[in-house]
Scaffold this motif. Sequence first.
Motif, mmCIF file in Angstrom:
data_model
loop_
_atom_site.group_PDB
_atom_site.id
_atom_site.type_symbol
_atom_site.label_atom_id
_atom_site.label_comp_id
_atom_site.label_asym_id
_atom_site.label_seq_id
_atom_site.Cartn_x
_atom_site.Cartn_y
_atom_site.Cartn_z
ATOM 1 N N GLU A 195 4.055 -6.918 24.346
ATOM 2 C CA GLU A 195 3.804 -8.433 24.084
ATOM 3 C C GLU A 195 4.513 -8.588 22.718
ATOM 4 N N VAL A 196 4.284 -7.863 21.627
ATOM 5 C CA VAL A 196 4.792 -8.314 20.401
ATOM 6 C C VAL A 196 6.413 -8.234 20.373
ATOM 7 N N ASP A 197 6.817 -6.939 21.246
ATOM 8 C CA ASP A 197 8.210 -7.082 21.232
ATOM 9 C C ASP A 197 8.752 -8.250 21.838
ATOM 10 N N ARG A 198 8.038 -8.656 22.819
ATOM 11 C CA ARG A 198 8.837 -9.828 23.800
ATOM 12 C C ARG A 198 8.841 -11.226 22.827
ATOM 13 N N VAL A 199 8.064 -11.456 22.094
ATOM 14 C CA VAL A 199 7.944 -12.384 21.272
ATOM 15 C C VAL A 199 8.569 -12.238 19.924
ATOM 16 N N ARG A 200 8.813 -10.962 19.324
ATOM 17 C CA ARG A 200 9.592 -10.636 18.142
ATOM 18 C C ARG A 200 10.996 -10.702 18.397
ATOM 19 N N ARG A 201 11.352 -9.936 19.199
ATOM 20 C CA ARG A 201 12.830 -9.862 19.594
ATOM 21 C C ARG A 201 13.505 -10.832 20.539
ATOM 22 N N GLY A 202 12.685 -11.323 21.287
ATOM 23 C CA GLY A 202 12.975 -12.358 22.186
ATOM 24 C C GLY A 202 12.784 -13.746 22.056
ATOM 25 N N LEU A 203 11.744 -14.260 22.286
ATOM 26 C CA LEU A 203 11.409 -15.616 22.548
ATOM 27 C C LEU A 203 11.635 -16.288 20.786
ATOM 28 N N TYR A 230 -3.449 -16.735 9.288
ATOM 29 C CA TYR A 230 -4.376 -17.833 9.819
ATOM 30 C C TYR A 230 -3.717 -18.982 9.322
ATOM 31 N N ALA A 231 -2.987 -19.317 8.350
ATOM 32 C CA ALA A 231 -2.487 -20.312 7.969
ATOM 33 C C ALA A 231 -1.355 -20.860 8.858
ATOM 34 N N CYS A 232 -0.628 -19.739 9.311
ATOM 35 C CA CYS A 232 0.444 -20.294 10.134
ATOM 36 C C CYS A 232 0.004 -20.443 11.752
ATOM 37 N N TYR A 233 -1.201 -20.045 11.887
ATOM 38 C CA TYR A 233 -2.001 -20.596 13.051
ATOM 39 C C TYR A 233 -2.003 -21.871 13.166
ATOM 40 N N LEU A 234 -2.857 -22.347 11.724
ATOM 41 C CA LEU A 234 -3.217 -23.684 11.705
ATOM 42 C C LEU A 234 -1.795 -24.655 11.457
ATOM 43 N N ASP A 235 -0.769 -24.197 10.746
ATOM 44 C CA ASP A 235 0.364 -24.964 10.374
ATOM 45 C C ASP A 235 1.619 -24.060 10.440
ATOM 46 N N SER A 236 2.432 -24.124 11.654
ATOM 47 C CA SER A 236 3.493 -23.128 11.829
ATOM 48 C C SER A 236 4.765 -23.564 11.355
ATOM 49 N N ASN A 237 4.744 -24.577 10.291
ATOM 50 C CA ASN A 237 6.149 -25.085 9.967
ATOM 51 C C ASN A 237 6.506 -24.212 8.629
ATOM 52 N N VAL A 238 6.838 -22.962 9.101
ATOM 53 C CA VAL A 238 7.282 -21.855 8.138
ATOM 54 C C VAL A 238 8.717 -21.494 8.522
ATOM 55 N N LEU A 239 9.425 -20.848 7.622
ATOM 56 C CA LEU A 239 10.458 -20.075 7.733
ATOM 57 C C LEU A 239 10.511 -18.756 8.899
ATOM 58 N N VAL A 240 11.291 -18.775 10.012
ATOM 59 C CA VAL A 240 10.983 -17.761 10.789
ATOM 60 C C VAL A 240 11.090 -16.601 10.353
ATOM 61 N N GLU A 241 12.079 -16.353 9.404
ATOM 62 C CA GLU A 241 12.213 -15.078 8.882
ATOM 63 C C GLU A 241 11.273 -14.453 7.936
ATOM 64 N N GLU A 242 10.673 -15.306 7.037
ATOM 65 C CA GLU A 242 9.698 -15.216 6.301
ATOM 66 C C GLU A 242 8.371 -14.823 7.008
ATOM 67 N N PHE A 243 7.982 -15.463 7.986
ATOM 68 C CA PHE A 243 6.927 -15.394 9.225
ATOM 69 C C PHE A 243 7.104 -13.949 9.733
ATOM 70 N N LEU A 244 8.274 -13.820 10.005
ATOM 71 C CA LEU A 244 8.610 -12.144 10.843
ATOM 72 C C LEU A 244 8.323 -11.036 9.770
ATOM 73 N N GLY A 245 8.665 -11.275 8.585
ATOM 74 C CA GLY A 245 8.474 -10.360 7.676
ATOM 75 C C GLY A 245 6.936 -9.870 7.406
ATOM 76 N N VAL A 246 6.161 -10.786 7.375
ATOM 77 C CA VAL A 246 4.667 -10.782 7.340
ATOM 78 C C VAL A 246 4.284 -10.270 8.428
ATOM 79 N N ALA A 247 4.557 -10.855 9.799
ATOM 80 C CA ALA A 247 4.038 -10.366 10.890
ATOM 81 C C ALA A 247 4.193 -9.009 11.155
ATOM 82 N N ASP A 248 5.551 -8.376 10.917
ATOM 83 C CA ASP A 248 6.162 -7.086 10.919
ATOM 84 C C ASP A 248 5.234 -6.273 10.286
#
Length: 256
Positions: free
Chosen positions: A147-155, A217-235
């Motif tokens: 599921e993570v790979d599908r969102v991370r590398r795809g969607l 949690y902050a991204c869940y509440l307000d997802s207006n963040v840079l994708v690259e920054e978010f993915l770094g933390v998510a990884d």
Amino acid sequence: MILEKVINRIVLQSEYKDFVDKYRDNILTEFKGKIHSIYMCGSIPKGTAKPFKSDADFTIVCVNSKDIDYERLSNIKDRLLEEYPVVTKIDTIICSIDDVLSKPNEWGFWIKIICVCIYGHDVGEKVPPIIISPEFILDLNTETKEEVDRVRRGLLSNASDNSLKTRYIKGYSKRLIRALYSLVLEDTGVWQDDIIMMKNAILNYCEIDSALVDYLYACYLDSNVLVEEFLGVADEVYSYFENALNAMAASRTSFG
């Protein structure tokens, strides 16, 4: 410890009653004779939904999941969203009776513990009691990597539309928080579907940098963040989760 059901009874607010009835009737009419049972989870059946802010989460159980055509299902969703703007989004999961009964720690957990039946015979009643254990936690996360790979590398990586990016970041944040929460089930003894309670339990029992959890949690509440920054933390979060899961599997093997 045995997991208890998250929603014991349906408490529909007046704003959602017609919508839920219409969804059920549309599904039964469109897929006549192919539906075994229909379920809901989340804020609407709990009676805590916020009009024009909450989405609707359904699960359909049938004998053969291939009997449900996704395009026809999508058409129903589109019609209902137009008719009932009080709902922001409609998600529908489809599984078979065999999925529920043959995978008690995965689909069985979903139907028995997370969902509440709104039509048909509750197949979750046939699922054995779910005991919190390392084996259960490992089984519960069998498909998490996929599921993570599908969102991370795809969607998410390929999403060009801002509204899609926002939706995927919100969904991915929640998925990672749920994954982390599963690691502390032996400490809490209950499954929470309230995101803030999940977050607090993770901070109390997980040896993960609290700043990472707060960011998710902050991204869940307000997802207006840079994708690259978010993915770094998510990884970084997923790496912690994967290491914890691997350590749990190794420990189970050692003592098994």
